[in-house]
Design a protein around this motif. Structure first.
Motif, PDB file in Angstrom:
ATOM      1  N   LEU A 159       0.858  -1.192   0.000  1.00 41.86           N
ATOM      2  CA  LEU A 159       0.000   0.000   0.000  1.00 41.86           C
ATOM      3  C   LEU A 159       0.893   1.241   0.000  1.00 41.86           C
ATOM      4  N   PRO A 160       1.452   1.605  -1.138  1.00 44.98           N
ATOM      5  CA  PRO A 160       2.458   2.674  -1.186  1.00 44.98           C
ATOM      6  C   PRO A 160       1.930   4.068  -0.891  1.00 44.98           C
ATOM      7  N   CYS A 161       0.605   4.283  -0.983  1.00 45.96           N
ATOM      8  CA  CYS A 161       0.042   5.623  -0.785  1.00 45.96           C
ATOM      9  C   CYS A 161      -0.784   5.739   0.494  1.00 45.96           C
ATOM     10  N   LEU A 162      -0.760   4.727   1.346  1.00 47.27           N
ATOM     11  CA  LEU A 162      -1.614   4.724   2.533  1.00 47.27           C
ATOM     12  C   LEU A 162      -1.207   5.820   3.514  1.00 47.27           C
ATOM     13  N   VAL A 163      -2.184   6.687   3.873  1.00 43.70           N
ATOM     14  CA  VAL A 163      -1.926   7.755   4.845  1.00 43.70           C
ATOM     15  C   VAL A 163      -2.922   7.729   6.002  1.00 43.70           C
ATOM     16  N   GLU A 164      -4.006   6.964   5.867  1.00 43.74           N
ATOM     17  CA  GLU A 164      -5.000   6.875   6.942  1.00 43.74           C
ATOM     18  C   GLU A 164      -5.388   5.415   7.135  1.00 43.74           C
ATOM     19  N   PHE A 165      -5.289   4.951   8.381  1.00 48.04           N
ATOM     20  CA  PHE A 165      -5.552   3.548   8.694  1.00 48.04           C
ATOM     21  C   PHE A 165      -6.388   3.476   9.961  1.00 48.04           C
ATOM     22  N   ALA A 166      -7.563   2.839   9.876  1.00 46.01           N
ATOM     23  CA  ALA A 166      -8.444   2.669  11.029  1.00 46.01           C
ATOM     24  C   ALA A 166      -8.709   1.184  11.214  1.00 46.01           C
ATOM     25  N   ILE A 167      -8.601   0.707  12.467  1.00 42.52           N
ATOM     26  CA  ILE A 167      -8.650  -0.737  12.686  1.00 42.52           C
ATOM     27  C   ILE A 167      -9.131  -1.044  14.100  1.00 42.52           C
ATOM     28  N   ASP A 168      -9.665  -2.235  14.271  1.00 33.57           N
ATOM     29  CA  ASP A 168     -10.081  -2.728  15.580  1.00 33.57           C
ATOM     30  C   ASP A 168      -8.867  -2.842  16.508  1.00 33.57           C
ATOM     31  N   ASN A 169      -9.058  -2.482  17.774  1.00 36.07           N
ATOM     32  CA  ASN A 169      -7.946  -2.443  18.734  1.00 36.07           C
ATOM     33  C   ASN A 169      -7.205  -3.764  18.860  1.00 36.07           C
ATOM     34  N   ASP A 170      -7.944  -4.831  19.167  1.00 30.00           N
ATOM     35  CA  ASP A 170      -7.313  -6.120  19.431  1.00 30.00           C
ATOM     36  C   ASP A 170      -6.564  -6.635  18.207  1.00 30.00           C
ATOM     37  N   ILE A 171      -7.134  -6.421  17.041  1.00 27.78           N
ATOM     38  CA  ILE A 171      -6.486  -6.902  15.819  1.00 27.78           C
ATOM     39  C   ILE A 171      -5.211  -6.117  15.548  1.00 27.78           C
ATOM     40  N   LEU A 172      -5.227  -4.821  15.815  1.00 27.78           N
ATOM     41  CA  LEU A 172      -4.016  -4.020  15.636  1.00 27.78           C
ATOM     42  C   LEU A 172      -2.890  -4.537  16.526  1.00 27.78           C
ATOM     43  N   LEU A 173      -3.198  -4.832  17.786  1.00 31.79           N
ATOM     44  CA  LEU A 173      -2.171  -5.320  18.702  1.00 31.79           C
ATOM     45  C   LEU A 173      -1.634  -6.680  18.266  1.00 31.79           C
ATOM     46  N   LYS A 174      -2.489  -7.515  17.694  1.00 35.91           N
ATOM     47  CA  LYS A 174      -2.030  -8.812  17.186  1.00 35.91           C
ATOM     48  C   LYS A 174      -1.077  -8.623  16.013  1.00 35.91           C
ATOM     49  N   ILE A 175      -1.382  -7.658  15.148  1.00 38.93           N
ATOM     50  CA  ILE A 175      -0.501  -7.370  14.016  1.00 38.93           C
ATOM     51  C   ILE A 175       0.860  -6.886  14.507  1.00 38.93           C
ATOM     52  N   ILE A 176       0.838  -6.014  15.507  1.00 36.54           N
ATOM     53  CA  ILE A 176       2.090  -5.466  16.033  1.00 36.54           C
ATOM     54  C   ILE A 176       2.967  -6.566  16.618  1.00 36.54           C
ATOM     55  N   THR A 177       2.364  -7.490  17.364  1.00 36.52           N
ATOM     56  CA  THR A 177       3.144  -8.560  17.994  1.00 36.52           C
ATOM     57  C   THR A 177       3.738  -9.509  16.963  1.00 36.52           C
ATOM     58  N   GLN A 178       3.121  -9.608  15.784  1.00 36.14           N
ATOM     59  CA  GLN A 178       3.656 -10.481  14.739  1.00 36.14           C
ATOM     60  C   GLN A 178       4.849  -9.863  14.023  1.00 36.14           C
ATOM     61  N   ASP A 179       5.018  -8.545  14.174  1.00 32.78           N
ATOM     62  CA  ASP A 179       6.198  -7.844  13.650  1.00 32.78           C
ATOM     63  C   ASP A 179       6.413  -8.117  12.158  1.00 32.78           C
ATOM     64  N   GLN A 180       5.358  -7.937  11.370  1.00 31.02           N
ATOM     65  CA  GLN A 180       5.420  -8.190   9.933  1.00 31.02           C
ATOM     66  C   GLN A 180       6.126  -7.042   9.211  1.00 31.02           C
ATOM     67  N   LYS A 181       7.056  -7.388   8.333  1.00 38.22           N
ATOM     68  CA  LYS A 181       7.822  -6.380   7.601  1.00 38.22           C
ATOM     69  C   LYS A 181       6.924  -5.533   6.707  1.00 38.22           C
ATOM     70  N   GLN A 182       5.999  -6.180   5.968  1.00 41.10           N
ATOM     71  CA  GLN A 182       5.122  -5.441   5.066  1.00 41.10           C
ATOM     72  C   GLN A 182       4.188  -4.520   5.838  1.00 41.10           C
TER      73      GLN A 182
END
Length: 227
Positions: A159-182
């Motif tokens: 997503l090269p142009c992404l400037v606004e991202f809205a997401i569910d709290n718990d899912i965001l924290l799960k993404i962060i803990t997975q430490d995905q490069k993309q």
């Protein structure tokens, strides 16, 4: 309006406990009374609601709301290629991986994408390669979703142009803990990161994942606008 030569329209009606109507019956009613090309779509959901969308052709609208797997988004005429804002909703079927691949191809001008679907994907991607891209997408909204959609659209999509991202709290924290490069790369350009509920206790974690000062807790008014 005696001088009106052409009338472009897109009418969307939402009905509770609707009776089932054959789509061909509805189409025929327009063929008998309209000189210009018109098409329509009827959809029914498990939440006791249904919707009917009627639109003139060629379709010149830029917004499509509450689009399910059953909407003819990928027709051979590229009818909806000018759409820039798309809200996906389905409580009957999950949106599978190939569905989003087709969306990226069918809607090249897409700027805003929202997803509402709590159903787990059945056709899991086996590869970890990031071969999906939404080149012009600036806003991604992922509320009331299954984790699978965040993994695909934020962790395995460029997503090269992404400037606004809205997401569910718990899912965001799960993404962060997975430490995905993309996911980190997609978040590196985000100017506004919003969540449904406050994450003030996790601000330090957020700042290690997203640009400083990008996090905001969405107000009730913002939530309404994004839905």
């Amino acid at each position: 309006m005696p001088h009106l030569c052409q009338f472009h329209f897109h009418i969307r009606s939402i009905l509770k406990n609707p009776s089932h109507i054959e789509i061909d019956t509805l189409r025929q009613s327009f063929i008998n009374h309209q000189q210009q090309s018109v098409d329509c779509v009827i959809d029914y959901f498990n939440n006791s609601y249904g919707q009917c969308q009627i639109y003139s052709l060629p379709f010149i609208g830029t917004h499509l709301d509450f689009i399910s797997n059953r909407f003819p988004l990928f027709d051979t005429n590229s009818t909806f290629s000018m759409v820039t804002k798309l809200l996906l909703f389905d409580d009957i079927q999950p949106f599978e991986s190939d569905f989003f691949e087709r969306v990226s191809q069918a809607l090249p001008q897409l700027r805003t994408l929202g997803v509402l679907n709590g159903l787990e994907q059945q056709e899991k991607i086996k590869t970890t390669t990031n071969n999906l891209e939404f080149a012009n997408l600036t806003t991604l909204i992922l509320f009331a979703i299954h984790l699978d959609y965040a993994k695909q659209l934020f962790c395995r999509t460029h997503l090269p142009c992404l400037v606004e991202f809205a997401i569910d709290n718990d899912i965001l924290l799960k993404i962060i803990t997975q430490d995905q490069k993309q996911a980190k790369d997609n978040c590196s350009r985000v100017e506004t990161l919003g969540t449904w509920e406050p994450l003030y206790r996790s601000v330090d974690v957020l700042q290690n994942f997203s640009p400083p000062y990008s996090y905001v807790k969405l107000s009730d008014e913002d939530k309404v606008k994004k839905n």
